[in-house]
Write a protein that holds these residues in place. Structure first.
Motif, PDB file in Angstrom:
ATOM      1  N   MET A  74     -26.873 -11.641-107.144  1.00  0.00           N
ATOM      2  CA  MET A  74     -27.981 -11.175-106.320  1.00  0.00           C
ATOM      3  C   MET A  74     -27.835 -11.678-104.890  1.00  0.00           C
ATOM      4  O   MET A  74     -28.136 -10.952-103.935  1.00  0.00           O
ATOM      5  CB  MET A  74     -29.313 -11.639-106.914  1.00  0.00           C
ATOM      6  CG  MET A  74     -30.528 -11.168-106.135  1.00  0.00           C
ATOM      7  SD  MET A  74     -30.693  -9.379-106.043  1.00  0.00           S
ATOM      8  CE  MET A  74     -31.377  -9.038-107.637  1.00  0.00           C
ATOM      9  N   GLN A  75     -27.346 -12.906-104.702  1.00  0.00           N
ATOM     10  CA  GLN A  75     -27.117 -13.436-103.357  1.00  0.00           C
ATOM     11  C   GLN A  75     -26.116 -12.552-102.614  1.00  0.00           C
ATOM     12  O   GLN A  75     -26.321 -12.196-101.457  1.00  0.00           O
ATOM     13  CB  GLN A  75     -26.582 -14.867-103.429  1.00  0.00           C
ATOM     14  CG  GLN A  75     -27.587 -15.891-103.851  1.00  0.00           C
ATOM     15  CD  GLN A  75     -26.958 -17.275-103.989  1.00  0.00           C
ATOM     16  OE1 GLN A  75     -25.782 -17.483-103.666  1.00  0.00           O
ATOM     17  NE2 GLN A  75     -27.742 -18.216-104.478  1.00  0.00           N
ATOM     18  N   ARG A  76     -24.992 -12.214-103.294  1.00  0.00           N
ATOM     19  CA  ARG A  76     -23.980 -11.360-102.678  1.00  0.00           C
ATOM     20  C   ARG A  76     -24.549  -9.988-102.320  1.00  0.00           C
ATOM     21  O   ARG A  76     -24.288  -9.449-101.253  1.00  0.00           O
ATOM     22  CB  ARG A  76     -22.763 -11.206-103.591  1.00  0.00           C
ATOM     23  CG  ARG A  76     -21.674 -12.177-103.243  1.00  0.00           C
ATOM     24  CD  ARG A  76     -20.394 -11.912-103.994  1.00  0.00           C
ATOM     25  NE  ARG A  76     -20.351 -12.903-105.067  1.00  0.00           N
ATOM     26  CZ  ARG A  76     -20.276 -12.644-106.360  1.00  0.00           C
ATOM     27  NH1 ARG A  76     -20.190 -11.414-106.784  1.00  0.00           N
ATOM     28  NH2 ARG A  76     -20.257 -13.602-107.245  1.00  0.00           N
ATOM     29  N   PHE A  77     -25.326  -9.415-103.244  1.00  0.00           N
ATOM     30  CA  PHE A  77     -25.930  -8.103-103.014  1.00  0.00           C
ATOM     31  C   PHE A  77     -26.809  -8.141-101.763  1.00  0.00           C
ATOM     32  O   PHE A  77     -26.702  -7.285-100.887  1.00  0.00           O
ATOM     33  CB  PHE A  77     -26.746  -7.674-104.236  1.00  0.00           C
ATOM     34  CG  PHE A  77     -27.525  -6.406-104.022  1.00  0.00           C
ATOM     35  CD1 PHE A  77     -26.902  -5.179-104.115  1.00  0.00           C
ATOM     36  CD2 PHE A  77     -28.880  -6.457-103.717  1.00  0.00           C
ATOM     37  CE1 PHE A  77     -27.613  -4.008-103.903  1.00  0.00           C
ATOM     38  CE2 PHE A  77     -29.598  -5.296-103.498  1.00  0.00           C
ATOM     39  CZ  PHE A  77     -28.970  -4.066-103.599  1.00  0.00           C
ATOM     40  N   LEU A  78     -27.690  -9.136-101.683  1.00  0.00           N
ATOM     41  CA  LEU A  78     -28.595  -9.244-100.535  1.00  0.00           C
ATOM     42  C   LEU A  78     -27.825  -9.514 -99.237  1.00  0.00           C
ATOM     43  O   LEU A  78     -28.130  -8.927 -98.196  1.00  0.00           O
ATOM     44  CB  LEU A  78     -29.635 -10.337-100.777  1.00  0.00           C
ATOM     45  CG  LEU A  78     -30.695 -10.027-101.832  1.00  0.00           C
ATOM     46  CD1 LEU A  78     -31.555 -11.258-102.105  1.00  0.00           C
ATOM     47  CD2 LEU A  78     -31.553  -8.843-101.402  1.00  0.00           C
ATOM     48  N   ALA A  79     -26.852 -10.389 -99.293  1.00  0.00           N
ATOM     49  CA  ALA A  79     -26.064 -10.713 -98.093  1.00  0.00           C
ATOM     50  C   ALA A  79     -25.345  -9.469 -97.574  1.00  0.00           C
ATOM     51  O   ALA A  79     -25.289  -9.236 -96.359  1.00  0.00           O
ATOM     52  CB  ALA A  79     -25.067 -11.818 -98.403  1.00  0.00           C
ATOM     53  N   ARG A  80     -24.811  -8.661 -98.469  1.00  0.00           N
ATOM     54  CA  ARG A  80     -24.117  -7.435 -98.042  1.00  0.00           C
ATOM     55  C   ARG A  80     -25.079  -6.418 -97.454  1.00  0.00           C
ATOM     56  O   ARG A  80     -24.702  -5.624 -96.606  1.00  0.00           O
ATOM     57  CB  ARG A  80     -23.356  -6.838 -99.211  1.00  0.00           C
ATOM     58  CG  ARG A  80     -22.135  -7.650 -99.567  1.00  0.00           C
ATOM     59  CD  ARG A  80     -21.368  -7.053-100.700  1.00  0.00           C
ATOM     60  NE  ARG A  80     -20.196  -7.857-100.977  1.00  0.00           N
ATOM     61  CZ  ARG A  80     -19.661  -7.996-102.162  1.00  0.00           C
ATOM     62  NH1 ARG A  80     -20.182  -7.381-103.212  1.00  0.00           N
ATOM     63  NH2 ARG A  80     -18.598  -8.738-102.326  1.00  0.00           N
ATOM     64  N   ARG A  81     -26.309  -6.420 -97.914  1.00  0.00           N
ATOM     65  CA  ARG A  81     -27.304  -5.460 -97.411  1.00  0.00           C
ATOM     66  C   ARG A  81     -27.842  -5.828 -96.037  1.00  0.00           C
ATOM     67  O   ARG A  81     -28.135  -4.957 -95.234  1.00  0.00           O
ATOM     68  CB  ARG A  81     -28.477  -5.338 -98.389  1.00  0.00           C
ATOM     69  CG  ARG A  81     -28.124  -4.688 -99.685  1.00  0.00           C
ATOM     70  CD  ARG A  81     -27.932  -3.181 -99.470  1.00  0.00           C
ATOM     71  NE  ARG A  81     -27.638  -2.542-100.729  1.00  0.00           N
ATOM     72  CZ  ARG A  81     -26.474  -1.971-101.015  1.00  0.00           C
ATOM     73  NH1 ARG A  81     -25.525  -1.949-100.125  1.00  0.00           N
ATOM     74  NH2 ARG A  81     -26.274  -1.412-102.173  1.00  0.00           N
ATOM     75  N   ILE A  82     -27.988  -7.123 -95.766  1.00  0.00           N
ATOM     76  CA  ILE A  82     -28.630  -7.516 -94.516  1.00  0.00           C
ATOM     77  C   ILE A  82     -27.657  -8.011 -93.444  1.00  0.00           C
ATOM     78  O   ILE A  82     -28.035  -8.142 -92.291  1.00  0.00           O
ATOM     79  CB  ILE A  82     -29.731  -8.585 -94.755  1.00  0.00           C
ATOM     80  CG1 ILE A  82     -29.139  -9.863 -95.344  1.00  0.00           C
ATOM     81  CG2 ILE A  82     -30.827  -8.032 -95.630  1.00  0.00           C
ATOM     82  CD1 ILE A  82     -30.144 -10.990 -95.483  1.00  0.00           C
TER      83      ILE A  82
END
Length: 177
Positions: free
Chosen positions: A25-33
């Protein structure tokens, strides 16, 4: 003062929550923002004595540019430069020996959010055969560095980092991208 303190507390809370999330989830959020940058490979191909530069005109044909292209996912920048140079000009050079990193090797265009990895080489124009595919490239010519034709804005800005072209006098000052 109170607003700064609240902002600091909020930021601290957000970070604590973020680092408690599962790694996926951290990776997902980091890639989105996180800001995204496009990576390109650019080639400065000079003649044997360095007085001329190979430029090309591409559709729509508004100005001359440099051989360049996007780096494919997982592709090394030097391999992309070799590929793009061959595709656009027909010139085949060995990466790492004939085609070497320019200095600076990377130019970051912050407002356009792209990074150009730049390479350079010198060839003999009399023995170097150029080919035009007619679709991606309209024209290819060697141009004297002291008398360059009208350049695309991106090429003019990039060349300024090497003291070449119409923006060369702004070397040392940031050229807006």
């Amino acid at each position: 003062m109170v607003n700064r303190r609240r902002a600091g507390l909020l930021r601290g809370t957000v970070y604590r929550v973020f680092y408690r999330l599962p790694r996926r989830m951290q990776r997902f959020l980091a890639r989105r923002i996180s800001p995204k940058y496009i990576l390109g490979a650019v080639i400065l191909l000079h003649d044997h004595d360095g007085s001329r530069l190979l430029l090309l005109r591409q559709p729509p044909g508004h100005g001359w540019g440099l051989p360049a292209g996007l780096i494919d996912r997982g592709e090394y920048p030097i391999d992309a430069a070799v590929r793009e140079l061959a595709e656009e000009t027909g010139v085949r050079l060995a990466g790492g020996t004939e085609l070497v990193p320019a200095s600076p090797n990377a130019v970051v265009h912050t407002s356009g959010r792209w990074v150009d990895v730049v390479f350079t080489a010198n060839v003999d124009p009399d023995t170097t055969e150029l080919t035009i595919d007619g679709a991606e490239v309209l024209d290819i010519e060697w141009h004297d560095l002291a008398n360059l034709p009208p350049l695309t804005p991106a090429s003019a800005k990039l060349l300024s980092h090497y003291g070449i072209g119409p923006y060369a006098e702004s070397l040392g000052e940031p050229v807006s991208d």
